[in-house]
Motif scaffolding. Structure first.
Motif, PDB file in Angstrom:
ATOM      1  N   LEU A  48      66.037  58.906  37.405  1.00  0.00           N
ATOM      2  CA  LEU A  48      65.195  58.378  36.336  1.00  0.00           C
ATOM      3  C   LEU A  48      64.116  57.445  36.869  1.00  0.00           C
ATOM      4  O   LEU A  48      63.105  57.201  36.210  1.00  0.00           O
ATOM      5  CB  LEU A  48      66.057  57.614  35.320  1.00  0.00           C
ATOM      6  CG  LEU A  48      66.834  58.469  34.329  1.00  0.00           C
ATOM      7  CD1 LEU A  48      67.748  57.586  33.496  1.00  0.00           C
ATOM      8  CD2 LEU A  48      65.893  59.250  33.440  1.00  0.00           C
ATOM      9  N   ALA A  82      66.841  52.363  31.113  1.00  0.00           N
ATOM     10  CA  ALA A  82      66.392  53.642  30.566  1.00  0.00           C
ATOM     11  C   ALA A  82      66.690  53.719  29.066  1.00  0.00           C
ATOM     12  O   ALA A  82      65.893  54.231  28.290  1.00  0.00           O
ATOM     13  CB  ALA A  82      67.076  54.785  31.295  1.00  0.00           C
ATOM     14  N   GLY A 130      58.070  55.604  32.757  1.00  0.00           N
ATOM     15  CA  GLY A 130      58.481  54.397  32.063  1.00  0.00           C
ATOM     16  C   GLY A 130      58.995  53.312  32.988  1.00  0.00           C
ATOM     17  O   GLY A 130      59.042  52.140  32.642  1.00  0.00           O
ATOM     18  N   GLU A 187      60.630  58.420  36.532  1.00  0.00           N
ATOM     19  CA  GLU A 187      59.988  58.529  35.225  1.00  0.00           C
ATOM     20  C   GLU A 187      58.899  57.477  35.093  1.00  0.00           C
ATOM     21  O   GLU A 187      59.060  56.343  35.567  1.00  0.00           O
ATOM     22  CB  GLU A 187      61.027  58.327  34.109  1.00  0.00           C
ATOM     23  CG  GLU A 187      62.080  59.414  34.038  1.00  0.00           C
ATOM     24  CD  GLU A 187      61.468  60.775  33.757  1.00  0.00           C
ATOM     25  OE1 GLU A 187      60.557  60.861  32.907  1.00  0.00           O
ATOM     26  OE2 GLU A 187      61.891  61.757  34.415  1.00  0.00           O
ATOM     27  N   LYS A 205      64.275  51.599  27.203  1.00  0.00           N
ATOM     28  CA  LYS A 205      62.961  52.245  27.141  1.00  0.00           C
ATOM     29  C   LYS A 205      62.986  53.487  26.275  1.00  0.00           C
ATOM     30  O   LYS A 205      61.957  54.122  26.065  1.00  0.00           O
ATOM     31  CB  LYS A 205      62.525  52.656  28.559  1.00  0.00           C
ATOM     32  CG  LYS A 205      62.193  51.490  29.453  1.00  0.00           C
ATOM     33  CD  LYS A 205      60.698  51.356  29.607  1.00  0.00           C
ATOM     34  CE  LYS A 205      60.356  49.963  30.092  1.00  0.00           C
ATOM     35  NZ  LYS A 205      58.972  49.627  29.837  1.00  0.00           N
ATOM     36  N   LEU A 225      64.334  56.294  27.109  1.00  0.00           N
ATOM     37  CA  LEU A 225      64.190  57.506  27.910  1.00  0.00           C
ATOM     38  C   LEU A 225      65.371  58.443  27.719  1.00  0.00           C
ATOM     39  O   LEU A 225      65.264  59.648  27.862  1.00  0.00           O
ATOM     40  CB  LEU A 225      64.043  57.147  29.393  1.00  0.00           C
ATOM     41  CG  LEU A 225      62.678  56.579  29.792  1.00  0.00           C
ATOM     42  CD1 LEU A 225      62.728  56.018  31.190  1.00  0.00           C
ATOM     43  CD2 LEU A 225      61.599  57.640  29.681  1.00  0.00           C
TER      44      LEU A 225
END
Lengths: 733, 104
Positions: free
Chosen positions: A530, A510, A535, A533, A513, A515
Motif C-alpha cells: 500500500l 490506510a 495517498g 499508493e 485514508k 484506501l
C-alpha cells in the motif's frame, strides 16, 4: 580549430572517466587493507588530468589539481595517513575538478560560489599538507639514492654529471600536429615550471622542400632546464605526447651512463647529439668524452641495458615515478586496444536502426502471412529463412543497446556515502549482479526510481547506530543492490537490513485514508504494498508513519511507465526488499498472438506457459460466469474470458482455448477464441488518452496492417487473483 | 596568406594572418612558388598574427631550401608572435636574421 576542439573533447571525456575512477577508488579506500595501490591509482588519475590540462593551458585545472596532487603525494609516501575526513575532502576536490572540466566544455567560468568553494578547498589542502609534513618527495628520494646498481654500471662506476639542471630530450612523433599537439604550447607550459636555460631545436629529418609535408612534425629539441619542480611535474608537461613521441628527462646530476643511454636512444648521430648536450650546458666536454668512450666500451662488450633499468638502479629516479610511468603506458595501451574494439555511435543512429529493424520485423511478418496464404511451398520456405534472419538481426540490434547495470550501481556508492553521513548513520553498500545486462534506455530511466528507493531505505529503513546496537544488530547498516535475469525480465532489488515496514501503522493509516474499506482483511504483503499508493505520499504521512512511502507512488509510476512493476517484501525488525521487475528491452518482444472475434491480442511469450483446450467436462466454466476455474491436472486454475473482460460481444466458439500464463509464480488462464501463434512484436506505446486503460500495455501493427493490443500480464494476473478488483474491472468493462 | 612581388632588387614576400597547422599546406605551396622565383627573397613577417610549430617548421624549410639551392632568404619585421615563438624554440640565432627585441 576543429582538430583542437576534437582533442579537447577527448581530454574532457578522458578526464571524466578518470574522475569517475578516482571517486570509486576514494570510496573504496577506507575498506582496503593495502591502500598503496589505490593511492597510486588516484594520484595517477589526478596527475594525468593535470598534465593534459597544462597542454591546453587550462590554468585553473592545473592549479587546483596540483594542490590535490600534493596531498595525494603525501598520502602515497605515508606521511599523511588517509582517514574518512581526508577522503571527504578529496571527494569534494574531485567534484570541484569535475566542475572545472564542465566549465572547460561549456566555455564558461565558475560562479562566485564555486570559485569561493574552490579556493576554500585549496586552502584546506594547503593546510593539511603543511601541517603533516615537509614538502619535497624528490629531495627525500634523492637521499636514499644508493640502492643497488646493475653489474654493468657498478663495474664502470659511472660518475655524476656536474650540471645541476634537468636535461630534457624530445623527438616528436611525425603525426603530432595531426593529433592537435603544438610543441610550442608544451614549451610554454614547461616555462611555467622553471627556466629554460638553453634550447636547441632539431630537425635532422626535415626533407627537402619538395618532399616536405607541412602537416608532419619533424621537430625535436634538447633542453637544459633549471627547475625546482619534481620529476613527476616535469613529466606531466609531456604526458599527453609521451605515448608516441620520444621523451627523455634526466634529473640534475644524472650519471654519465644515463646520458649514454640517452645518446644511444635518440636518432641523431652520437657526436652531433653530444655536441648539443655540451652546448646546452648539460654536459661538459670532458664528460662527453668520458661518456662516449664508456659507450664504446659497453658496446664492445655488447651490453645493452634498458634505460629504465639504468635509471632506477642508479637510484636516480624514485621507483614510484617509474612505476607510474609504466602504469600510464599500460593504461594507454589498454585504452588503445579498447579503441579498436569499440566504436562510439550516436544514440540517435542506434535508435533509428532499432526502429528500422522493428519495421522490418512487421514487414517480414506481413510478407510471411501472404506467402502462407498463397500456398506456394518454395515461397513459404524462403520466407521462413528470411524470418529466421530477421530474428537474428533483431537480436543483434537489440544486443547493441545492452549495457551492464554495474556502472549505474557503482554511481550510488557516492550517494550512499553522502546520505549516510548526512543522516549520521554508518551504511555500507553491497553490489551484486553488476554484470547483468539490460537495455540502455531502461538503465537510464531506472536511475531515478532507484535513487529514490535507496534514499528511502537509508532514511527510513536502516536505523541509527545506537538503535541498531540496542537491537543487537551490527552498528554498520547494510544496503544491497542486486540484479538478475528472470524469465525475460530483469529484476533489480534494493534491500536493507533495517527496521522493515510497520504493518500495523500502514494498515491504520490506510484505513484512515479510506484506501481500504472497514472490515477488509488484507495480508501483510498486500498491506506493505500500500505504500505505493498515492495517498501515502502526503506530508502528513511522513510524520505519522515511519515515513516509508514518501514519494513511493512516483517511484511506482516511473517504473510502470517502463512496463515494469515494483513490490516490497518486509520482515519487521529485519529489513525490507524492494524488487523492481522490468522488461529487458522496450522496443521488441516475442509475443503470442491470439484472436477473439475480430480482435487480435498479443501476450508476451515469456509469460506463456502452455495452452489448453477448454472442455465442457471441466468444472465451472459457464460462459456467463465472470470468473471461472478449470481443473488443470488436479490444480485449480482461475481464468477469465478476455471476451467478457474487454466487452467484445459476440458468441464464443464451441471450442475455446485457455492460455496458461505465469507471473511471479502465480498461474492464471486467459480464455480466447483462437490461437494464432508466435509473433515478433514491435511495441508501440499507447497514446496518453489510453494510459488509464487497465490490462493493456501497448499496441503493435500486424503484418496485415491491423492493430493488435498487447496484454499487460502483470496487471491481469493481479486482477484475476484479487476477486474484488476483478469485479471492479468487470463493472468498468 | 602569402603575397609575392618581384622587384629590381629581388623578391619581396608578405605573410598575412596566421601560420599554423590549419593553413600550413596552403602556405607551403605558396612558399615554393616564391622561393624559386628570386635569387634574393625578403620575407616580411610583420603581419603574422599567430604561429605554431607547424608554421615555424615552414620557415625552417624555406631557409634550408634557399641555402640548398644557394639562394638567399632574409626574414624581416618579425611580428611579436613570430619573435616569441622563435625565442621559445631557440631559433633566433639559427635563422640569424636581424631582429628587433622589443621586450626586456
Amino acid at each position: 580549430m576543429d582538430e583542437i576542439e576534437q582533442v579537447l573533447g577527448l581530454y574532457i571525456s578522458e578526464s571524466r572517466e578518470l574522475l569517475d575512477e578516482m571517486e570509486l577508488l576514494l570510496l573504496n579506500l577506507e575498506n582496503e587493507q593495502d591502500k598503496a595501490e589505490s593511492l597510486n591509482a588516484i594520484f595517477r588519475a589526478a596527475h594525468t588530468i593535470k598534465g593534459s590540462a597544462g597542454i591546453f593551458s587550462l590554468d585553473e585545472v592545473v592549479h587546483f589539481t596540483h594542490g590535490v596532487e600534493s596531498l595525494l603525494d603525501k598520502m602515497r609516501d605515508g606521511k599523511i595517513v588517509s582517514n574518512s575526513e581526508l577522503t571527504s575532502l578529496l571527494l569534494d576536490c574531485k567534484d570541484h575538478i569535475s566542475l572545472l572540466i564542465d566549465n572547460v566544455e561549456h566555455k564558461t567560468g565558475l560562479t562566485e560560489h564555486d570559485l569561493l568553494n574552490g579556493n576554500a578547498l585549496l586552502q584546506t589542502l594547503l593546510i593539511v599538507v603543511k601541517q603533516e609534513g615537509t614538502d619535497g618527495p624528490k629531495v627525500q628520494a634523492k637521499d636514499n639514492t644508493q640502492l643497488t646498481t646493475t653489474q654493468a654500471v657498478e663495474r664502470e662506476n659511472s660518475p655524476k654529471v656536474k650540471s645541476d639542471n634537468w636535461h630534457i630530450s624530445v623527438r616528436y612523433h611525425p603525426d603530432s600536429f595531426r593529433f592537435g599537439m603544438d610543441p610550442l604550447a608544451i614549451l610554454r607550459y614547461l616555462a611555467t615550471l622553471g627556466d629554460i636555460e638553453s634550447i636547441t631545436s632539431l630537425f635532422p629529418n626535415l626533407p627537402s622542400a619538395s618532399e616536405m609535408d607541412p602537416e608532419t612534425c619533424y621537430l625535436g629539441y634538447e633542453i637544459n632546464f633549471k627547475s625546482q619542480a619534481n620529476k613527476l611535474d616535469i613529466e606531466g608537461a609531456f604526458d599527453f605526447i609521451r605515448d608516441d613521441s620520444q621523451v627523455h628527462i634526466l634529473p640534475p646530476c644524472s650519471r654519465v651512463s644515463d646520458f649514454i643511454a640517452l645518446i644511444e636512444s635518440l636518432p641523431e648521430q652520437d657526436i652531433q647529439l653530444g655536441e648539443i648536450l655540451v652546448q646546452s650546458g648539460s654536459l661538459t666536454p670532458n664528460e662527453l668524452e668520458y661518456a662516449l668512450s664508456l659507450q664504446r666500451q659497453l658496446k664492445s662488450q655488447s651490453i645493452e641495458v634498458p634505460l629504465g633499468t639504468i635509471v632506477v638502479n642508479n637510484g636516480l629516479t624514485p621507483q614510484p615515478v617509474l612505476e607510474s610511468a609504466i602504469a600510464k603506458q599500460n593504461q594507454i595501451r589498454d585504452g588503445k586496444t579498447k579503441e579498436i574494439q569499440s566504436v562510439r555511435v550516436d544514440a540517435d543512429k542506434l535508435d533509428q536502426l532499432i526502429n528500422l529493424v522493428g519495421e522490418l520485423v512487421i514487414a517480414g511478418a506481413g510478407s510471411s502471412l501472404h506467402a502462407h496464404s498463397s500456398g506456394d511451398r518454395i515461397l513459404i520456405e524462403s520466407f521462413s529463412m528470411l524470418t529466421r534472419l530477421v530474428e537474428e538481426v533483431r537480436d543483434a540490434a537489440l544486443q547493441l543497446r545492452m549495457v551492464q547495470i554495474g556502472a549505474t550501481f557503482t554511481r550510488f556508492q557516492r550517494v550512499v556515502r553522502d546520505v549516510a553521513k548526512e543522516l549520521g548513520k554508518d551504511i555500507e553498500l553491497v553490489i551484486t549482479g553488476a554484470e547483468t545486462e539490460l537495455d540502455k534506455t531502461v538503465v537510464e530511466k531506472i536511475s531515478d526510481p532507484l535513487m529514490h528507493l535507496i534514499r528511502n531505505s537509508m532514511d527510513h529503513g536502516i536505523e541509527a547506530p545506537d538503535v541498531r546496537i540496542e537491537k543487537q544488530k551490527d552498528p554498520k547498516g547494510r544496503l544491497t543492490l542486486n540484479a538478475y535475469h528472470d524469465s525475460g525480465m530483469i529484476v533489480i532489488e534494493v534491500s536493507d537490513d533495517g527496521a522493515g515496514l510497520n504493518y500495523e501503522k500502514i494498515l491504520k493509516k490506510a484505513q484512515e485514508k479510506g484506501l481500504i474499506p472497514e472490515g477488509e482483511s488484507l495480508d501483510v504483503h498486500e498491506v506493505n504494498n500500500l505504500i505505493f499508493e498515492p495517498g501515502f505520499s502526503t506530508a502528513d504521512a511522513v510524520t505519522n508513519l515511519s515515513g516509508r512511502g514518501v514519494g513511493m507512488d512516483v517511484v511506482k509510476r516511473n517504473i510502470t511507465a517502463l512496463r515494469g512493476t515494483v513490490e516490497v517484501q518486509s520482515i519487521l525488525g529485519q529489513g525490507a526488499i524492494f524488487s523492481i521487475r522490468l522488461p529487458l528491452t522496450l522496443a521488441i518482444i516475442d509475443g503470442f498472438l491470439v484472436e477473439i472475434e475480430k480482435s487480435s491480442f498479443v501476450i508476451p511469450l515469456n509469460m506463456v506457459l502452455e495452452c489448453v483446450e477448454l472442455n465442457e467436462g471441466n468444472s465451472d466454466i459457464s460462459p456467463s460466469s465472470q470468473q471461472s476455474y478449470i481443473n488443470l491436472r488436479g490444480e485449480v486454475l482461475p481464468f477469465i474470458r478476455l471476451r467478457r473482460l474487454f466487452n467484445l460481444g459476440g458468441r464464443p466458439p464451441k471450442r475455446e482455448n485457455v492460455i496458461v500464463i505465469s507471473y511471479l509464480g502465480n498461474k492464471v488462464g486467459l480464455a480466447v477464441d483462437k490461437l494464432v501463434g508466435e509473433f515478433q512484436t514491435v511495441i508501440k506505446p499507447l497514446g496518453n488518452i489510453f494510459s488509464h486503460i487497465q490490462g493493456i500495455s501497448g499496441s503493435t501493427v500486424l503484418g496485415s496492417g491491423e492493430v493488435a493490443l498487447i496484454l499487460d500480464v502483470p496487471n491481469l494476473v493481479q486482477k484475476i487473483l484479487t476477486t474484488e478488483s476483478a469485479k471492479a474491472l468487470y463493472s468498468q468493462a | 596568406m602569402l603575397t609575392f612581388t618581384q622587384t629590381d632588387q629581388g623578391g619581396l614576400a608578405h605573410i598575412e594572418g596566421p601560420m599554423t597547422i590549419h593553413n600550413a599546406t596552403e602556405l607551403k605551396s605558396q612558399f615554393i612558388g616564391a622561393l624559386s622565383a628570386s635569387q634574393h627573397l625578403e620575407l616580411n613577417l610583420a603581419a603574422v598574427t599567430e604561429i605554431d610549430a607547424a608554421g615555424l617548421q615552414l620557415l625552417i624549410m624555406a631557409k634550408q631550401h634557399q641555402i640548398h639551392i644557394q639562394h638567399e632568404l632574409t626574414l624581416i619585421n618579425h611580428s611579436e608572435a613570430v619573435l616569441e615563438a622563435f625565442e621559445i624554440m631557440g631559433l633566433v640565432s639559427w635563422f640569424n636574421d636581424p631582429v628587433i627585441i622589443t621586450r626586456q
